[in-house]
Design a protein around this motif. Structure first.
Motif, PDB file in Angstrom:
ATOM      1  N   ALA A   1      20.450  86.546 -78.237  1.00  0.00           N
ATOM      2  CA  ALA A   1      20.560  87.823 -77.537  1.00  0.00           C
ATOM      3  C   ALA A   1      22.014  88.269 -77.577  1.00  0.00           C
ATOM      4  CB  ALA A   1      20.110  87.660 -76.091  1.00  0.00           C
ATOM      5  N   THR A   2      22.255  89.579 -77.703  1.00  0.00           N
ATOM      6  CA  THR A   2      23.646  90.028 -77.641  1.00  0.00           C
ATOM      7  C   THR A   2      24.168  89.728 -76.249  1.00  0.00           C
ATOM      8  OG1 THR A   2      22.665  92.191 -77.360  1.00  0.00           O
ATOM      9  CG2 THR A   2      23.867  91.819 -79.400  1.00  0.00           C
ATOM     10  N   SER A   3      25.433  89.391 -76.162  1.00  0.00           N
ATOM     11  CA  SER A   3      25.950  88.885 -74.898  1.00  0.00           C
ATOM     12  C   SER A   3      25.926  89.951 -73.802  1.00  0.00           C
ATOM     13  CB  SER A   3      27.345  88.330 -75.088  1.00  0.00           C
ATOM     14  OG  SER A   3      28.134  89.305 -75.712  1.00  0.00           O
ATOM     15  N   GLY A   4      26.049  91.239 -74.147  1.00  0.00           N
ATOM     16  CA  GLY A   4      26.059  92.292 -73.127  1.00  0.00           C
ATOM     17  C   GLY A   4      24.843  92.253 -72.213  1.00  0.00           C
ATOM     18  N   PRO A   5      23.649  92.550 -72.737  1.00  0.00           N
ATOM     19  CA  PRO A   5      22.451  92.556 -71.888  1.00  0.00           C
ATOM     20  C   PRO A   5      22.175  91.200 -71.239  1.00  0.00           C
ATOM     21  CG  PRO A   5      21.973  93.551 -74.018  1.00  0.00           C
ATOM     22  CD  PRO A   5      23.365  93.012 -74.094  1.00  0.00           C
ATOM     23  N   ALA A   6      22.419  90.120 -71.953  1.00  0.00           N
ATOM     24  CA  ALA A   6      22.174  88.788 -71.383  1.00  0.00           C
ATOM     25  C   ALA A   6      23.054  88.580 -70.158  1.00  0.00           C
ATOM     26  CB  ALA A   6      22.447  87.709 -72.426  1.00  0.00           C
ATOM     27  N   ALA A   7      24.329  88.976 -70.261  1.00  0.00           N
ATOM     28  CA  ALA A   7      25.246  88.805 -69.139  1.00  0.00           C
ATOM     29  C   ALA A   7      24.843  89.712 -67.978  1.00  0.00           C
ATOM     30  CB  ALA A   7      26.673  89.119 -69.582  1.00  0.00           C
ATOM     31  N   ARG A   8      24.376  90.922 -68.296  1.00  0.00           N
ATOM     32  CA  ARG A   8      23.986  91.838 -67.221  1.00  0.00           C
ATOM     33  C   ARG A   8      22.743  91.340 -66.493  1.00  0.00           C
ATOM     34  NH1 ARG A   8      23.109  97.173 -69.675  1.00  0.00           N
ATOM     35  NH2 ARG A   8      23.494  96.193 -71.684  1.00  0.00           N
ATOM     36  N   ILE A   9      21.806  90.764 -67.226  1.00  0.00           N
ATOM     37  CA  ILE A   9      20.618  90.191 -66.587  1.00  0.00           C
ATOM     38  C   ILE A   9      21.040  89.059 -65.647  1.00  0.00           C
ATOM     39  CG2 ILE A   9      18.597  88.725 -67.016  1.00  0.00           C
ATOM     40  CD1 ILE A   9      18.021  90.453 -69.485  1.00  0.00           C
ATOM     41  N   ALA A  10      21.875  88.165 -66.165  1.00  0.00           N
ATOM     42  CA  ALA A  10      22.311  87.019 -65.357  1.00  0.00           C
ATOM     43  C   ALA A  10      23.052  87.497 -64.111  1.00  0.00           C
ATOM     44  CB  ALA A  10      23.194  86.100 -66.196  1.00  0.00           C
ATOM     45  N   SER A  11      23.899  88.513 -64.259  1.00  0.00           N
ATOM     46  CA  SER A  11      24.688  88.959 -63.116  1.00  0.00           C
ATOM     47  C   SER A  11      23.794  89.601 -62.041  1.00  0.00           C
ATOM     48  CB  SER A  11      25.818  89.874 -63.589  1.00  0.00           C
ATOM     49  OG  SER A  11      25.819  91.084 -62.904  1.00  0.00           O
ATOM     50  N   ARG A  12      22.777  90.358 -62.454  1.00  0.00           N
ATOM     51  CA  ARG A  12      21.822  90.914 -61.479  1.00  0.00           C
ATOM     52  C   ARG A  12      21.095  89.778 -60.747  1.00  0.00           C
ATOM     53  NH1 ARG A  12      24.379  94.634 -62.107  1.00  0.00           N
ATOM     54  NH2 ARG A  12      23.798  96.745 -62.749  1.00  0.00           N
ATOM     55  N   LEU A  13      20.644  88.778 -61.513  1.00  0.00           N
ATOM     56  CA  LEU A  13      19.866  87.700 -60.902  1.00  0.00           C
ATOM     57  C   LEU A  13      20.720  86.899 -59.913  1.00  0.00           C
ATOM     58  CD1 LEU A  13      17.678  86.463 -63.905  1.00  0.00           C
ATOM     59  CD2 LEU A  13      16.987  87.877 -61.957  1.00  0.00           C
ATOM     60  N   VAL A  14      21.988  86.690 -60.269  1.00  0.00           N
ATOM     61  CA  VAL A  14      22.887  85.973 -59.348  1.00  0.00           C
ATOM     62  C   VAL A  14      22.970  86.731 -58.027  1.00  0.00           C
ATOM     63  CG1 VAL A  14      25.307  85.406 -58.900  1.00  0.00           C
ATOM     64  CG2 VAL A  14      24.281  84.805 -61.090  1.00  0.00           C
ATOM     65  N   GLN A  15      23.088  88.053 -58.125  1.00  0.00           N
ATOM     66  CA  GLN A  15      23.255  88.836 -56.900  1.00  0.00           C
ATOM     67  C   GLN A  15      21.985  88.922 -56.075  1.00  0.00           C
ATOM     68  OE1 GLN A  15      25.446  92.634 -56.956  1.00  0.00           O
ATOM     69  NE2 GLN A  15      25.906  92.124 -59.067  1.00  0.00           N
ATOM     70  N   MET A  16      20.826  88.955 -56.730  1.00  0.00           N
ATOM     71  CA  MET A  16      19.611  89.258 -55.966  1.00  0.00           C
ATOM     72  C   MET A  16      18.754  88.042 -55.622  1.00  0.00           C
ATOM     73  SD  MET A  16      17.114  91.218 -58.714  1.00  0.00           S
ATOM     74  CE  MET A  16      15.776  91.553 -57.581  1.00  0.00           C
ATOM     75  N   CYS A  17      19.103  86.856 -56.165  1.00  0.00           N
ATOM     76  CA  CYS A  17      18.205  85.706 -55.973  1.00  0.00           C
ATOM     77  C   CYS A  17      18.814  84.571 -55.158  1.00  0.00           C
ATOM     78  CB  CYS A  17      17.785  85.121 -57.321  1.00  0.00           C
ATOM     79  SG  CYS A  17      16.706  86.196 -58.267  1.00  0.00           S
ATOM     80  N   THR A  18      17.976  83.908 -54.392  1.00  0.00           N
ATOM     81  CA  THR A  18      18.294  82.623 -53.788  1.00  0.00           C
ATOM     82  C   THR A  18      17.884  81.540 -54.783  1.00  0.00           C
ATOM     83  OG1 THR A  18      17.765  83.513 -51.609  1.00  0.00           O
ATOM     84  CG2 THR A  18      17.794  81.109 -51.823  1.00  0.00           C
ATOM     85  N   GLY A  19      18.775  80.608 -55.060  1.00  0.00           N
ATOM     86  CA  GLY A  19      18.460  79.529 -55.995  1.00  0.00           C
ATOM     87  C   GLY A  19      17.576  78.473 -55.334  1.00  0.00           C
ATOM     88  N   VAL A  20      16.577  77.994 -56.071  1.00  0.00           N
ATOM     89  CA  VAL A  20      15.708  76.916 -55.583  1.00  0.00           C
ATOM     90  C   VAL A  20      15.684  75.853 -56.664  1.00  0.00           C
ATOM     91  CG1 VAL A  20      13.406  76.285 -54.776  1.00  0.00           C
ATOM     92  CG2 VAL A  20      14.246  78.633 -54.425  1.00  0.00           C
ATOM     93  N   LYS A  21      16.275  74.689 -56.375  1.00  0.00           N
ATOM     94  CA  LYS A  21      16.340  73.630 -57.387  1.00  0.00           C
ATOM     95  C   LYS A  21      15.146  72.705 -57.230  1.00  0.00           C
ATOM     96  CE  LYS A  21      19.042  70.771 -60.149  1.00  0.00           C
ATOM     97  NZ  LYS A  21      18.024  70.770 -61.220  1.00  0.00           N
TER      98      LYS A  21
END
Ligand SMILES: Nc1ncnc2c1ncn2[C@@H]1O[C@H](COP(=O)(O)OP(=O)(O)O)[C@@H](O)[C@H]1O
Ligand SMILES: [Mg+2]
Ligand SMILES: [Zn+2]
Length: 246
Positions: free
Chosen positions: A215-235
């Motif tokens: 994946a081009t790094s732009g969209p991949a990074a934007r997806i990851a950054s949205r998920l970091v902001q909106m999600c609680t991590g569950v390990k």
């Protein structure tokens, strides 16, 4: 859908103060008798609840119907009905290695969300889906350019009552598809809509991982950054349950 089953008809009379008797005919209607006031009919909330629970149960694939202990962050999210927490988070990012119960946990969380919000998961024609549970590889595969169905699919993912993206990061996405995936996640982020993601990639490595898949790094990074902001991590931890270890 965990917890001991109980008959929701227990204690029904307390919903109708002053009634002499409250009797359900078993088809969803109550006869309420009040002294000097004759009889009255009403929908039976207990029957409605039982039908909802049954409809939810039928929607879950048989393998993932059994009860499991749910992680505290998942229980908390269910109790909030997926509404924003104090940090504005509406999502769960469930990660762990193969067979640790991510998909099963996501299904039970989705089922409990339906029960908690009174949502029937079955979707009628021309309706925004109340619950969409999708494997990301299948979704990416189905996102094809210039296709009316694709436009509908993206809109459904953006607006579904609850969206579950199972197995994010499992396959190489096309550039076009990953841009669409970003549009979906960004819409749910902007509108503070509930989302559950399962993946074997830790969130801190997601952008790098998807770029590694091509994946081009732009969209991949934007997806990851949205998920970091909106999600609680569950390990999720533990053995691969598919290997028979308990
Ligand atoms: N805590 C658990 N105890 C027993 N079986 C489990 C548990 N969690 C998951 N399973 C079962 O193990 C199998 C793998 O779970 P699954 O959710 O598909 O794992 P993952 O999505 O993490 O690869 C499924 O059959 C599931 O029902
Ligand atoms: Mg899985
Ligand atoms: Zn009833």
């Amino acid at each position: 859908m965990n917890g001991p089953p109980h008959d929701p008809h227990d204690g029904l009379a307390s919903l109708f103060p002053g009634a002499g008797s409250v009797i359900c005919d078993g088809t969803g209607w109550l006869t309420i008798t009040r002294e000097g006031d004759g009889k009255q009919e009403a929908r039976c909330p207990a029957c409605d609840r039982q039908r909802l629970i049954r409809a939810i149960g039928e929607f879950i694939p048989p393998r993932f119907r059994g009860p499991l202990p749910l992680p505290a962050q998942v229980m908390n999210w269910v109790q909030r009905q997926g509404a924003p927490d104090e940090n504005g988070r509406t999502g769960l990012y469930i990660h762990g290695t193969l067979g640790t119960g991510k998909t099963h946990t996501a299904w039970l969380a989705a089922a409990d969300w339906c029960a908690e919000t009174g949502t029937r998961p079955q979707c009628g024609d021309h309706q925004v889906p109340p619950l969409l549970f999708l494997r990301v590889p299948d979704l990416l595969d189905a996102l094809r350019p210039q296709d009316d169905k694709t436009r509908m699919r993206i809109r459904d993912c953006q607006e579904a009552g609850l969206l579950v993206l199972d197995d994010l990061g499992a396959e190489k996405p096309s550039e076009w598809a990953i841009e669409r995936l970003y549009m979906i996640i960004d819409h749910r982020y902007a509108h503070k809509l509930p989302l559950i993601v399962t993946t074997n990639v830790p969130i801190t490595r997601l952008a790098e991982h998807m770029s590694g898949l091509g994946a081009t790094s732009g969209p991949a990074a934007r997806i990851a950054s949205r998920l970091v902001q909106m999600c609680t991590g569950v390990k999720m931890v533990g053995p691969d349950r598919r290997m028979g270890a308990a």
